[in-house]
Design a protein around this motif. Structure first.
Motif, PDB file in Angstrom:
ATOM      1  N   ARG A   2       0.847  -1.203   0.000  1.00 55.63           N
ATOM      2  CA  ARG A   2       0.000   0.000   0.000  1.00 55.63           C
ATOM      3  C   ARG A   2       0.877   1.246   0.000  1.00 55.63           C
ATOM      4  O   ARG A   2       1.874   1.320   0.710  1.00 55.63           O
ATOM      5  N   ALA A   4       0.541   5.588   0.047  1.00 56.61           N
ATOM      6  CA  ALA A   4      -0.285   6.771   0.285  1.00 56.61           C
ATOM      7  C   ALA A   4       0.240   7.917  -0.572  1.00 56.61           C
ATOM      8  O   ALA A   4       1.445   8.152  -0.629  1.00 56.61           O
ATOM      9  N   PHE A  23      -5.107  11.794   1.851  1.00 61.45           N
ATOM     10  CA  PHE A  23      -4.162  10.924   1.175  1.00 61.45           C
ATOM     11  C   PHE A  23      -4.967   9.859   0.444  1.00 61.45           C
ATOM     12  O   PHE A  23      -5.893   9.271   1.019  1.00 61.45           O
ATOM     13  N   ILE A  25      -5.044   6.210  -1.030  1.00 61.52           N
ATOM     14  CA  ILE A  25      -4.350   4.966  -0.705  1.00 61.52           C
ATOM     15  C   ILE A  25      -4.503   4.005  -1.884  1.00 61.52           C
ATOM     16  O   ILE A  25      -5.617   3.727  -2.325  1.00 61.52           O
ATOM     17  N   TYR A  26      -3.362   3.521  -2.360  1.00 65.07           N
ATOM     18  CA  TYR A  26      -3.333   2.595  -3.487  1.00 65.07           C
ATOM     19  C   TYR A  26      -2.764   1.266  -3.037  1.00 65.07           C
ATOM     20  O   TYR A  26      -1.811   1.217  -2.265  1.00 65.07           O
ATOM     21  N   ASP A  27      -3.352   0.180  -3.558  1.00 66.78           N
ATOM     22  CA  ASP A  27      -2.817  -1.155  -3.359  1.00 66.78           C
ATOM     23  C   ASP A  27      -2.127  -1.539  -4.664  1.00 66.78           C
ATOM     24  O   ASP A  27      -2.752  -1.557  -5.721  1.00 66.78           O
ATOM     25  N   GLN A  35      -6.813   2.283  -6.486  1.00 66.80           N
ATOM     26  CA  GLN A  35      -7.119   3.106  -5.328  1.00 66.80           C
ATOM     27  C   GLN A  35      -8.114   2.345  -4.468  1.00 66.80           C
ATOM     28  O   GLN A  35      -9.167   1.930  -4.944  1.00 66.80           O
ATOM     29  N   ASP A  37      -8.689   3.430  -0.998  1.00 71.50           N
ATOM     30  CA  ASP A  37      -9.192   4.248   0.105  1.00 71.50           C
ATOM     31  C   ASP A  37      -8.781   5.698  -0.098  1.00 71.50           C
ATOM     32  O   ASP A  37      -7.905   6.005  -0.918  1.00 71.50           O
ATOM     33  N   GLU A  38      -9.413   6.541   0.624  1.00 68.62           N
ATOM     34  CA  GLU A  38      -9.059   7.959   0.724  1.00 68.62           C
ATOM     35  C   GLU A  38      -9.202   8.311   2.190  1.00 68.62           C
ATOM     36  O   GLU A  38     -10.277   8.109   2.771  1.00 68.62           O
ATOM     37  N   LEU A  65      -2.529   6.436   8.051  1.00 69.35           N
ATOM     38  CA  LEU A  65      -1.798   5.762   6.972  1.00 69.35           C
ATOM     39  C   LEU A  65      -1.359   4.346   7.352  1.00 69.35           C
ATOM     40  O   LEU A  65      -0.534   3.748   6.660  1.00 69.35           O
ATOM     41  N   CYS A  68       0.318   1.313   5.154  1.00 66.01           N
ATOM     42  CA  CYS A  68       1.070   1.797   3.996  1.00 66.01           C
ATOM     43  C   CYS A  68       2.562   1.601   4.245  1.00 66.01           C
ATOM     44  O   CYS A  68       3.021   1.645   5.380  1.00 66.01           O
ATOM     45  N   VAL A  71       4.936   6.828   1.562  1.00 64.77           N
ATOM     46  CA  VAL A  71       4.141   8.050   1.449  1.00 64.77           C
ATOM     47  C   VAL A  71       4.776   8.882   0.340  1.00 64.77           C
ATOM     48  O   VAL A  71       5.972   9.145   0.365  1.00 64.77           O
TER      49      VAL A  71
END
Length: 125
Positions: A2, A4, A23, A25-27, A35, A37-38, A65, A68, A71
């Motif tokens: 993950r 951010a 932020f 959040i990407y997997d 994406q 989450d945010e 975060l 993650c 960042v």
């Protein structure tokens, strides 16, 4: 893995760590980054050039975060960057399209040379 990303536009890495109010959040596991989450956060920066380290705000960002490994921001101060590292988060400073930033962030952690999660063959990232 993950990652951010500090982004105001949702398409570009375009936020200073201290100015970010969200932020993305990407997997990046399994090939194409998605994406997932945010997270909304309180701005870390008080716009006072002499502001002290705002530990409660910083700690809330770290908690937001959770999970993650990296960042990605357009800018970050030296001290907050050091504190991210202490919290176990790598940092990448860059600007431009999020897709390119995600590839660079993955390469930073994985050591795969920038090809991204699809080409590295390391599914443990």
């Amino acid at each position: 893995m993950r990652i951010a990303v500090a982004s105001k536009s949702g398409a570009e890495v375009d936020q200073h760590f201290g100015h970010a109010e969200r932020f993305l959040i990407y997997d990046c596991a399994g090939g194409t980054p998605q994406q997932v989450d945010e997270v909304l956060v309180e701005k870390y920066c008080s716009y006072d050039p002499d502001h002290v380290f705002r530990k409660p705000q910083f700690q809330a960002i770290i908690e937001a975060l959770a999970g993650c490994k990296v960042v990605v921001t357009a800018q970050i101060g030296d001290y907050p960057c050091q504190e991210l590292e202490k919290a176990g988060l790598r940092h990448l400073t860059t600007a431009g399209p999020i897709d390119a930033a995600l590839k660079s962030a993955h390469a930073t952690v994985c050591g795969c040379g920038g090809g991204g999660p699809k080409s590295c063959g390391r599914h443990t990232c």
